[in-house]
Motif scaffolding. Sequence first.
Motif, PDB file in Angstrom:
ATOM      1  N   ASN A  20       0.891  -1.116   0.034  1.00 15.21           N
ATOM      2  CA  ASN A  20       0.096  -0.124  -0.010  1.00 15.21           C
ATOM      3  C   ASN A  20       0.931   1.338   0.062  1.00 15.21           C
ATOM      4  O   ASN A  20       1.554   1.255   0.944  1.00 15.21           O
ATOM      5  CB  ASN A  20      -0.707   0.273   1.121  1.00 15.21           C
ATOM      6  CG  ASN A  20      -1.871   1.192   1.254  1.00 15.21           C
ATOM      7  OD1 ASN A  20      -1.686   1.999   0.620  1.00 15.21           O
ATOM      8  ND2 ASN A  20      -2.840   0.898   2.164  1.00 15.21           N
ATOM      9  N   ARG A 156     -11.138   6.034   6.024  1.00 16.77           N
ATOM     10  CA  ARG A 156     -11.268   5.712   4.558  1.00 16.77           C
ATOM     11  C   ARG A 156     -10.563   4.286   4.360  1.00 16.77           C
ATOM     12  O   ARG A 156     -11.358   3.758   3.424  1.00 16.77           O
ATOM     13  CB  ARG A 156     -10.481   6.566   3.771  1.00 16.77           C
ATOM     14  CG  ARG A 156     -10.957   8.281   4.086  1.00 16.77           C
ATOM     15  CD  ARG A 156     -12.293   8.614   3.778  1.00 16.77           C
ATOM     16  NE  ARG A 156     -13.257   8.370   4.717  1.00 16.77           N
ATOM     17  CZ  ARG A 156     -13.606   8.962   5.944  1.00 16.77           C
ATOM     18  NH1 ARG A 156     -12.856  10.008   6.273  1.00 16.77           N
ATOM     19  NH2 ARG A 156     -14.402   8.518   6.695  1.00 16.77           N
ATOM     20  N   THR A 157      -9.793   3.924   4.987  1.00 15.47           N
ATOM     21  CA  THR A 157      -9.186   2.586   4.605  1.00 15.47           C
ATOM     22  C   THR A 157     -10.275   1.460   5.173  1.00 15.47           C
ATOM     23  O   THR A 157     -10.501   0.506   4.710  1.00 15.47           O
ATOM     24  CB  THR A 157      -7.873   2.252   5.310  1.00 15.47           C
ATOM     25  OG1 THR A 157      -6.866   3.592   4.978  1.00 15.47           O
ATOM     26  CG2 THR A 157      -7.208   1.197   5.018  1.00 15.47           C
ATOM     27  N   GLU A 159     -13.241   1.724   5.332  1.00 16.45           N
ATOM     28  CA  GLU A 159     -14.292   1.814   4.262  1.00 16.45           C
ATOM     29  C   GLU A 159     -14.011   1.155   2.984  1.00 16.45           C
ATOM     30  O   GLU A 159     -14.766   0.272   2.577  1.00 16.45           O
ATOM     31  CB  GLU A 159     -14.781   3.201   3.832  1.00 16.45           C
ATOM     32  CG  GLU A 159     -15.462   3.985   5.002  1.00 16.45           C
ATOM     33  CD  GLU A 159     -15.711   5.655   4.876  1.00 16.45           C
ATOM     34  OE1 GLU A 159     -16.313   6.287   5.510  1.00 16.45           O
ATOM     35  OE2 GLU A 159     -14.687   6.081   3.827  1.00 16.45           O
ATOM     36  N   GLU A 160     -12.775   1.281   2.573  1.00 17.18           N
ATOM     37  CA  GLU A 160     -12.263   0.631   1.229  1.00 17.18           C
ATOM     38  C   GLU A 160     -12.210  -1.005   1.790  1.00 17.18           C
ATOM     39  O   GLU A 160     -12.596  -1.702   0.761  1.00 17.18           O
ATOM     40  CB  GLU A 160     -10.756   1.092   1.249  1.00 17.18           C
ATOM     41  CG  GLU A 160     -10.156   0.525  -0.170  1.00 17.18           C
ATOM     42  CD  GLU A 160     -10.504   0.838  -1.251  1.00 17.18           C
ATOM     43  OE1 GLU A 160     -10.478   0.324  -2.220  1.00 17.18           O
ATOM     44  OE2 GLU A 160     -11.511   1.994  -1.330  1.00 17.18           O
ATOM     45  N   ILE A 163     -15.851  -1.761   0.971  1.00 15.80           N
ATOM     46  CA  ILE A 163     -16.213  -1.555  -0.809  1.00 15.80           C
ATOM     47  C   ILE A 163     -15.397  -2.542  -1.465  1.00 15.80           C
ATOM     48  O   ILE A 163     -16.327  -3.053  -2.443  1.00 15.80           O
ATOM     49  CB  ILE A 163     -15.540  -0.016  -1.021  1.00 15.80           C
ATOM     50  CG1 ILE A 163     -16.528   1.012  -0.267  1.00 15.80           C
ATOM     51  CG2 ILE A 163     -15.961   0.029  -2.527  1.00 15.80           C
ATOM     52  CD1 ILE A 163     -15.872   2.506  -0.397  1.00 15.80           C
ATOM     53  N   ARG A 164     -14.138  -3.019  -1.224  1.00 13.90           N
ATOM     54  CA  ARG A 164     -13.675  -4.233  -2.071  1.00 13.90           C
ATOM     55  C   ARG A 164     -14.374  -5.622  -1.697  1.00 13.90           C
ATOM     56  O   ARG A 164     -14.495  -6.088  -2.734  1.00 13.90           O
ATOM     57  CB  ARG A 164     -12.399  -4.443  -1.444  1.00 13.90           C
ATOM     58  CG  ARG A 164     -11.465  -3.289  -1.922  1.00 13.90           C
ATOM     59  CD  ARG A 164      -9.799  -3.686  -1.581  1.00 13.90           C
ATOM     60  NE  ARG A 164      -8.900  -2.340  -1.708  1.00 13.90           N
ATOM     61  CZ  ARG A 164      -7.725  -2.730  -1.961  1.00 13.90           C
ATOM     62  NH1 ARG A 164      -7.038  -3.930  -1.865  1.00 13.90           N
ATOM     63  NH2 ARG A 164      -7.010  -1.756  -2.164  1.00 13.90           N
ATOM     64  N   SER A 175     -20.017   2.724  -1.965  1.00  9.96           N
ATOM     65  CA  SER A 175     -19.401   3.873  -2.248  1.00  9.96           C
ATOM     66  C   SER A 175     -19.557   4.596  -0.868  1.00  9.96           C
ATOM     67  O   SER A 175     -20.126   4.105   0.069  1.00  9.96           O
ATOM     68  CB  SER A 175     -20.004   4.841  -3.319  1.00  9.96           C
ATOM     69  OG  SER A 175     -21.310   5.020  -2.978  1.00  9.96           O
ATOM     70  N   ARG A 176     -18.747   5.630  -0.819  1.00 11.71           N
ATOM     71  CA  ARG A 176     -18.597   6.534   0.505  1.00 11.71           C
ATOM     72  C   ARG A 176     -19.829   7.575   0.176  1.00 11.71           C
ATOM     73  O   ARG A 176     -19.838   7.900  -1.116  1.00 11.71           O
ATOM     74  CB  ARG A 176     -17.315   6.946   0.553  1.00 11.71           C
ATOM     75  CG  ARG A 176     -16.210   6.165   0.880  1.00 11.71           C
ATOM     76  CD  ARG A 176     -14.868   6.761   1.030  1.00 11.71           C
ATOM     77  NE  ARG A 176     -13.637   5.866   1.315  1.00 11.71           N
ATOM     78  CZ  ARG A 176     -13.012   5.136   0.413  1.00 11.71           C
ATOM     79  NH1 ARG A 176     -13.329   5.282  -0.938  1.00 11.71           N
ATOM     80  NH2 ARG A 176     -12.202   4.357   0.767  1.00 11.71           N
ATOM     81  N   GLU A 272      -9.573  -9.038   2.463  1.00  8.11           N
ATOM     82  CA  GLU A 272      -9.273  -7.606   2.084  1.00  8.11           C
ATOM     83  C   GLU A 272      -8.704  -6.922   2.986  1.00  8.11           C
ATOM     84  O   GLU A 272      -8.030  -5.941   2.848  1.00  8.11           O
ATOM     85  CB  GLU A 272     -10.786  -6.968   1.643  1.00  8.11           C
ATOM     86  CG  GLU A 272     -11.415  -7.734   0.508  1.00  8.11           C
ATOM     87  CD  GLU A 272     -10.687  -7.702  -0.989  1.00  8.11           C
ATOM     88  OE1 GLU A 272      -9.905  -6.664  -0.803  1.00  8.11           O
ATOM     89  OE2 GLU A 272     -10.919  -8.287  -1.889  1.00  8.11           O
ATOM     90  N   VAL A 276      -5.185  -4.655   2.358  1.00  8.60           N
ATOM     91  CA  VAL A 276      -4.917  -3.169   2.699  1.00  8.60           C
ATOM     92  C   VAL A 276      -4.096  -2.741   3.697  1.00  8.60           C
ATOM     93  O   VAL A 276      -3.603  -1.959   3.546  1.00  8.60           O
ATOM     94  CB  VAL A 276      -6.559  -2.664   2.941  1.00  8.60           C
ATOM     95  CG1 VAL A 276      -6.548  -1.142   3.430  1.00  8.60           C
ATOM     96  CG2 VAL A 276      -7.543  -2.604   1.745  1.00  8.60           C
TER      97      VAL A 276
END
Length: 303
Positions: A20, A156-157, A159-160, A163-164, A175-176, A272, A276
Amino acid sequence: MVLLGECCLSFITPRFLRPNSESNSLSDCVVEINGHRRRKRVHCLRSCELLDFHKEIIPYEKAWCLQKDIVREKKSEIEKEGDCNDTLIVLQHPSVYTLGTASSINNLNFDINNPPFHIHRTERGGEVTYHGPGQLVMYPIINLRRHKMDLHWYLRTLEEVVIRVLSSTFSIQASRMEGFTGVWVGDEKVAAIGIRVAQWITYHGLALNVTTDLSPFKWIVPCGIHGRQVGSIKGLLREAQSSCNNAHGKADLGGLDDDSLINITYRSLIEEFSKVFQLEYYHKTISLPMLCESEGKEVIYTK
């Protein structure tokens, strides 16, 4: 101090790990080059204890107590050794409402003296939310000094990760939403996030609705957000199946039983998360009766 009992170590190697570029993960590692051991500055995977209770229903107060005990242990390790391993707890809770530091009882749509479920006021950020069976809860307890000392990046990570999971496993495009924390599919919020960070050690975390009964959300204003709906993976898959909108041939996942859907989502979440945050897991087992007692925890109302 929590009693951990015997540890059973078995490494899980994620199928794919990518450095990352935003992560502060360069470390001095000992590597073998042409038969000689040398110290080299490389991307090293950090070790992460995985406490897997994803098939279990763990009372909120016990998981809360466990987190705080682990945080204390990690602070002590950092003080003595300068670092600590990361920990990820995955579980489900029985039905419970939790209030964050920004919570207002005005967002409770029931008589506070006769609540439908237990209510806990916690030290995490955010507003009121609901936890219950069918919702996978992830509690990462990690040292942000060895990742990135930035709370916005951390949120945000997280959330990522969700999302993944939704995209790679279920072909659900999430999405955010600007101005809010969490993960959304259209106007439906499928994952809530509330964290606490103490001396750059994180706890609390995220909750993803998989097969959750969503009716208890009607008794609150989830996360204090008016005019928005709450969704689940199961519900979204059913919608995709009925409308034949799944172009990737995965609509049949909507026909899975709840246990299978929980298991698939769990495996995707931990994979995931490992990608990340660049982590390699080892299982650590704790006997459920050995989880610490909930002394000193604030239960503001009980049913």
